[in-house]
Design a protein around this motif. Structure first.
Motif, short mmCIF file in Angstrom:
data_model
loop_
_atom_site.label_atom_id
_atom_site.label_comp_id
_atom_site.label_asym_id
_atom_site.label_seq_id
_atom_site.Cartn_x
_atom_site.Cartn_y
_atom_site.Cartn_z
N UNK A 135 0.93 -1.24 -0.07
CA UNK A 135 0.13 -0.10 0.02
C UNK A 135 0.84 1.21 0.13
N UNK A 136 2.20 1.17 0.05
CA UNK A 136 3.03 2.20 0.16
C UNK A 136 3.66 2.73 1.46
N UNK A 137 3.24 1.90 2.52
CA UNK A 137 3.77 2.21 3.73
C UNK A 137 5.37 1.87 3.97
N UNK A 138 6.21 2.69 4.10
CA UNK A 138 7.58 2.06 4.46
C UNK A 138 7.79 1.60 5.79
N UNK A 139 7.74 0.30 6.04
CA UNK A 139 7.83 -0.02 7.32
C UNK A 139 9.22 -0.64 7.52
N UNK A 140 9.66 -0.27 9.09
CA UNK A 140 10.82 -0.54 9.65
C UNK A 140 10.86 -1.92 10.46
N UNK A 141 11.67 -2.65 9.96
CA UNK A 141 12.04 -3.92 10.73
C UNK A 141 13.22 -4.07 11.68
N UNK A 142 13.22 -4.46 12.68
CA UNK A 142 14.44 -4.88 13.29
C UNK A 142 14.71 -6.41 13.58
N UNK A 143 15.39 -6.58 12.65
CA UNK A 143 15.51 -8.06 12.38
C UNK A 143 16.45 -8.88 13.45
N UNK A 144 16.98 -8.12 14.33
CA UNK A 144 17.46 -9.07 15.27
C UNK A 144 16.61 -9.53 16.46
N UNK A 145 15.55 -9.12 16.46
CA UNK A 145 14.60 -9.68 17.22
C UNK A 145 14.77 -9.18 18.71
N UNK A 146 15.73 -8.23 18.92
CA UNK A 146 15.87 -7.74 20.49
C UNK A 146 16.61 -6.70 20.34
N UNK A 147 17.18 -6.04 21.37
CA UNK A 147 18.04 -5.20 21.15
C UNK A 147 19.37 -5.47 21.73
N UNK A 148 20.51 -4.86 20.95
CA UNK A 148 21.75 -5.11 21.31
C UNK A 148 22.62 -4.05 22.21
N UNK A 149 24.02 -4.25 22.53
CA UNK A 149 24.60 -3.22 23.54
C UNK A 149 25.19 -2.14 22.59
N UNK A 150 25.02 -2.13 21.35
CA UNK A 150 25.48 -1.01 20.49
C UNK A 150 27.00 -1.39 20.03
N UNK A 151 27.65 -2.38 20.46
CA UNK A 151 28.87 -2.74 20.01
C UNK A 151 28.92 -3.99 19.05
N UNK A 152 28.00 -4.86 19.28
CA UNK A 152 27.93 -6.09 18.49
C UNK A 152 26.43 -6.16 17.62
N UNK A 153 26.53 -6.66 16.61
CA UNK A 153 25.09 -6.90 15.72
C UNK A 153 24.60 -8.48 16.03
N UNK A 154 23.51 -8.42 16.56
CA UNK A 154 23.04 -9.81 16.69
C UNK A 154 22.49 -10.48 15.33
N UNK A 155 22.52 -11.78 15.43
CA UNK A 155 21.95 -12.54 13.97
C UNK A 155 20.66 -12.05 13.54
N UNK A 156 20.37 -11.80 12.42
CA UNK A 156 19.18 -11.31 11.81
C UNK A 156 18.31 -12.69 11.59
N UNK A 157 17.05 -12.50 12.13
CA UNK A 157 16.01 -13.53 11.90
C UNK A 157 15.36 -13.40 10.72
N UNK A 158 15.28 -14.33 9.89
CA UNK A 158 14.84 -14.10 8.63
C UNK A 158 13.22 -14.24 8.26
N UNK A 159 12.42 -14.56 9.20
CA UNK A 159 11.16 -15.09 8.88
C UNK A 159 10.43 -13.87 8.25
N UNK A 160 10.44 -12.38 8.92
CA UNK A 160 9.65 -11.44 8.23
C UNK A 160 10.24 -10.79 7.12
N UNK A 161 11.27 -11.10 6.54
CA UNK A 161 12.12 -10.78 5.29
C UNK A 161 10.74 -11.09 4.30
N UNK A 162 10.35 -12.38 4.43
CA UNK A 162 9.32 -12.84 3.41
C UNK A 162 8.15 -11.91 3.14
N UNK A 163 8.03 -10.86 4.19
CA UNK A 163 7.20 -9.95 3.69
C UNK A 163 7.29 -9.06 2.41
#
Length: 263
Positions: A135-163
């Motif tokens: 519908x044209x809405x830019x959606x923001x996904x946080x694919x880590x599924x949780x918050x990190x400490x700002x130093x390390x990137x957590x692995x991305x979960x792939x499920x919602x990329x199917x959207x």
């Protein structure tokens, strides 16, 4: 003393401004008399100013639609930072919708709430996000599924990329795109944070909101970099796991570069 004054003044400003902005947004959604993105963007901008967050943008948000933005996640302030830059909608965990005040504000911004622990709902959740993107809405996904400490990137979960792969833009339209975004908090009161100070901004696990908010208001002057990466076109044959891997790689590279050399 100055920290407490900042705290009291900041809370007072947000408390006074929030009700009329929420009413404005409610009327915009119900009547269509105004752009529904204006009030949230102004509110996010106000909150970042009150918190003393200085935003430095590198690159630009993609103009292509349908668009899914995939970003690393460090704190609830990430939403304020991104929301102040453009008319965006967010994908949040289910429990956010039940939070006092913030849950209601998230609903007014038409946030999509997902239950990551319920696999049987995954298809419906992907379908809802795909519909919003189409519908044209830019959606923001946080694919880590949780918050990190700002130093390390957590692995991305792939499920919602199917959207993104399921989104449509009409016959003959451009294919959906996913844009990687890296959020990096780099300086505190003008000085480089370093690994030890960066978790001061992070909001991790079961940490309660009020003490974290109080700490930020008393500290002030936080610099954050927002890096917009190269959009990835979602073509035929690209699996969600392939997309998640490519996006994660871009975010990791942008994040590492910003940490090595804060601008």
């Amino acid at each position: 003393m100055i920290g407490w004054l900042r705290l009291v003044l900041g809370l007072a400003i947000v408390a006074i401004a929030t009700p009329p902005m929420a009413l404005w947004q409610m009327m915009a959604l119900r009547t269509g008399w105004a752009d529904e993105g204006t009030a949230p963007r102004l509110w996010h901008h106000l909150v970042t100013r009150v918190l003393g967050i200085r935003i430095h943008v590198h690159g630009q948000m993609a103009t292509q639609r349908p668009l899914l933005i995939a970003s690393n996640h460090i704190s609830w302030t990430d939403i304020m930072v991104l929301g102040s830059l453009a008319d965006l909608h967010f994908i949040a965990k289910l429990e956010v919708g039940s939070w006092p005040l913030l849950g209601r504000l998230a609903k007014l911004q038409r946030t999509v709430f997902v239950d990551r622990g319920a696999r049987r709902k995954a298809g419906a959740q992907v379908g809802e996000i795909a519909s919003r993107i189409s519908d044209g809405d830019p959606m923001v996904l946080f694919p880590e599924g949780s918050t990190g400490d700002g130093n390390v990137l957590l692995p991305f979960k792939s499920t919602l990329f199917a959207a993104a792969a399921s989104a449509m833009n009409g016959e003959g339209g451009e294919p959906p795109v996913i844009q990687p975004v890296a959020i990096v908090y780099t300086r505190l009161q003008g000085l480089p944070m370093g690994r030890g100070l960066r978790p001061h901004i992070a909001w991790i696990g079961d940490q309660t909101l009020v003490p974290h908010l109080t700490s930020l208001l008393r500290t002030g002057a936080v610099d954050v970099e927002v890096h917009f990466g190269t959009p990835i076109s979602v073509g035929p044959g690209l699996s969600r796991k392939h997309l998640a891997r490519d996006v994660e790689q871009q975010v990791r590279m942008m994040m590492a570069a910003a940490l090595r050399n804060p601008r």
